[in-house]
Design a protein around this motif. Structure first.
Motif, PDB file in Angstrom:
ATOM      1  N   SER A   8      48.418 -52.398  30.970  1.00 22.57           N
ATOM      2  CA  SER A   8      49.802 -52.281  30.511  1.00 22.57           C
ATOM      3  C   SER A   8      50.349 -53.665  30.215  1.00 22.57           C
ATOM      4  O   SER A   8      49.813 -54.668  30.676  1.00 22.57           O
ATOM      5  CB  SER A   8      50.672 -51.593  31.573  1.00 22.57           C
ATOM      6  OG  SER A   8      50.736 -52.388  32.745  1.00 22.57           O
ATOM      7  N   ARG A   9      51.421 -53.703  29.452  1.00 24.14           N
ATOM      8  CA  ARG A   9      52.087 -54.976  29.148  1.00 24.14           C
ATOM      9  C   ARG A   9      53.583 -54.699  29.056  1.00 24.14           C
ATOM     10  O   ARG A   9      54.016 -53.704  28.457  1.00 24.14           O
ATOM     11  CB  ARG A   9      51.530 -55.576  27.861  1.00 24.14           C
ATOM     12  CG  ARG A   9      51.795 -54.756  26.623  1.00 24.14           C
ATOM     13  CD  ARG A   9      50.890 -55.142  25.484  1.00 24.14           C
ATOM     14  NE  ARG A   9      49.614 -54.437  25.595  1.00 24.14           N
ATOM     15  CZ  ARG A   9      48.533 -54.739  24.885  1.00 24.14           C
ATOM     16  NH1 ARG A   9      48.556 -55.753  24.053  1.00 24.14           N
ATOM     17  NH2 ARG A   9      47.430 -54.053  25.008  1.00 24.14           N
ATOM     18  N   ASN A  10      54.377 -55.584  29.666  1.00 23.11           N
ATOM     19  CA  ASN A  10      55.827 -55.395  29.674  1.00 23.11           C
ATOM     20  C   ASN A  10      56.533 -56.748  29.662  1.00 23.11           C
ATOM     21  O   ASN A  10      55.972 -57.753  30.099  1.00 23.11           O
ATOM     22  CB  ASN A  10      56.269 -54.625  30.924  1.00 23.11           C
ATOM     23  CG  ASN A  10      55.752 -53.197  30.940  1.00 23.11           C
ATOM     24  OD1 ASN A  10      56.180 -52.359  30.172  1.00 23.11           O
ATOM     25  ND2 ASN A  10      54.792 -52.941  31.819  1.00 23.11           N
ATOM     26  N   GLU A  11      57.756 -56.745  29.175  1.00 20.48           N
ATOM     27  CA  GLU A  11      58.615 -57.924  29.211  1.00 20.48           C
ATOM     28  C   GLU A  11      59.851 -57.594  30.030  1.00 20.48           C
ATOM     29  O   GLU A  11      60.378 -56.474  29.956  1.00 20.48           O
ATOM     30  CB  GLU A  11      59.027 -58.342  27.790  1.00 20.48           C
ATOM     31  CG  GLU A  11      57.876 -58.888  26.955  1.00 20.48           C
ATOM     32  CD  GLU A  11      58.368 -59.443  25.624  1.00 20.48           C
ATOM     33  OE1 GLU A  11      59.321 -60.241  25.641  1.00 20.48           O
ATOM     34  OE2 GLU A  11      57.808 -59.046  24.589  1.00 20.48           O
ATOM     35  N   TYR A  12      60.319 -58.571  30.829  1.00 18.61           N
ATOM     36  CA  TYR A  12      61.486 -58.370  31.693  1.00 18.61           C
ATOM     37  C   TYR A  12      62.456 -59.530  31.531  1.00 18.61           C
ATOM     38  O   TYR A  12      62.044 -60.667  31.277  1.00 18.61           O
ATOM     39  CB  TYR A  12      61.054 -58.273  33.163  1.00 18.61           C
ATOM     40  CG  TYR A  12      59.987 -57.227  33.414  1.00 18.61           C
ATOM     41  CD1 TYR A  12      60.313 -55.881  33.571  1.00 18.61           C
ATOM     42  CD2 TYR A  12      58.645 -57.599  33.480  1.00 18.61           C
ATOM     43  CE1 TYR A  12      59.336 -54.935  33.784  1.00 18.61           C
ATOM     44  CE2 TYR A  12      57.657 -56.654  33.699  1.00 18.61           C
ATOM     45  CZ  TYR A  12      58.009 -55.329  33.848  1.00 18.61           C
ATOM     46  OH  TYR A  12      57.041 -54.388  34.056  1.00 18.61           O
TER      47      TYR A  12
END
Length: 313
Positions: A8-12
């Motif tokens: 998975s890949r996410n930005e916060y």
């Protein structure tokens, strides 16, 4: 299976948002690449890393900083960050239940891509990394645009290049980026391993205790059911035994009476009665004759008592 894949890949936009997704992870690798990190390229090669740091930042007190140095054939790249800032950042993750086991500074972890990219340059989130003959030869701080790359059959945006290379350095057998925080990183990893060991140990112990209790409960329930069954059978058998005793007593009494009757039948009772009848004068009427008359009136469940060897006329 010795294979690295992107799950998975996410930005916060905040640490709070990030840790909400990271709590389920076993551990994380941190790349510090913001305004707290100072970076400089020197057109010289130094064999001693501390000398390279002093040459790049002569006015800083080195003992107050974590530094990371990457040296190629012609240049030296130095990145530094205050220990206080990095330690507080790692502590924040720890307070949120997330273990940081490794960290790197600026874009220096990108050197690991040399063996996997087939192009001369690649962009990260805030720099351009140049390669030659699978070696990093330059890091240029520039404004970058959105780019997508295929790295060893993994599709990644340039926004995720640094997190990916940070993870790769954790598996890389030859660490070319030298630093003064290797010992600290080992302590972080050992602390995580101990925490994981105790966490798994406690869970295993609780699971073992629960299993033992469950087995004991099953055995106890089974034994308790058998005990109840035996108690019920015992009560039924006791009832049967009482009934049997009463019947036996009745049988014994009837057998005794039968024996008495048998004894009477085998005696000369009929002969005595016959002789008594013949001796009565003809003018005398015999209206009653009792052989071995009853001593007491007959009662239920009581022995019949008679006056033996007597005849009442």
């Amino acid at each position: 299976n010795k294979e690295l894949t992107v799950e998975s890949r996410n930005e916060y936009s905040s640490l709070k948002e990030a840790v909400s997704d990271l709590k389920g992870q076993k551990h994380v690798v941190l790349v510090v690449n913001n305004q707290q990190v100072l970076f400089k390229k020197i057109d010289s090669v130094y064999k001693v890393t501390e000398q390279a740091v002093k040459a790049a930042f002569p006015s800083v007190k080195i003992s107050d900083f974590y530094y990371q140095v990457l040296i190629n054939e012609f240049q030296t790249y130095v990145a530094i960050c205050r220990k206080e800032y990095v330690n507080k950042l790692i502590a924040k993750y720890k307070d949120e239940g997330v273990s940081v086991v490794n960290f790197s500074l600026h874009n220096l972890s990108a050197y690991v891509l040399g063996s996997y990219v087939d192009q001369d340059e690649i962009q990260t989130s805030n720099a351009v990394i140049k390669f030659k003959n699978n070696e990093l030869i330059d890091i240029l701080k520039e404004e970058v645009t959105q780019q997508n790359y295929s790295i060893n059959n993994l599709d990644l945006s340039n926004q995720f290049i640094l997190p990916f290379t940070g993870l790769l350095t954790s598996f890389w057998s030859e660490n070319k980026a030298l630093s003064n925080f290797d010992t600290y990183q080992k302590e972080l990893y050992e602390e995580y391993q101990q925490h994981r060991f105790y966490s798994l140990g406690i869970k295993t112990a609780l699971g073992f205790v629960f299993t033992i209790l469950l087995i004991n409960f099953i055995i106890f329930s089974n034994s308790y059911s058998k005990l109840n069954q035996l108690n019920n059978e015992l009560q039924v058998n006791s009832s049967y035994k009482s009934t049997l005793i009463r019947l036996q007593e009745r049988v014994d009494k009837k057998m005794e009476l039968s024996k008495n009757m048998m004894s009477l039948s085998s005696s000369k009772t009929s002969w005595y009665l016959n002789e008594l009848g013949k001796s009565v004068p003809t003018k005398t009427q015999l209206i009653a004759l009792a052989f071995q008359p009853l001593t007491k009136s007959i009662k239920k469940n009581k022995k019949i008592l008679v006056t033996q060897n007597n005849i009442v006329v």
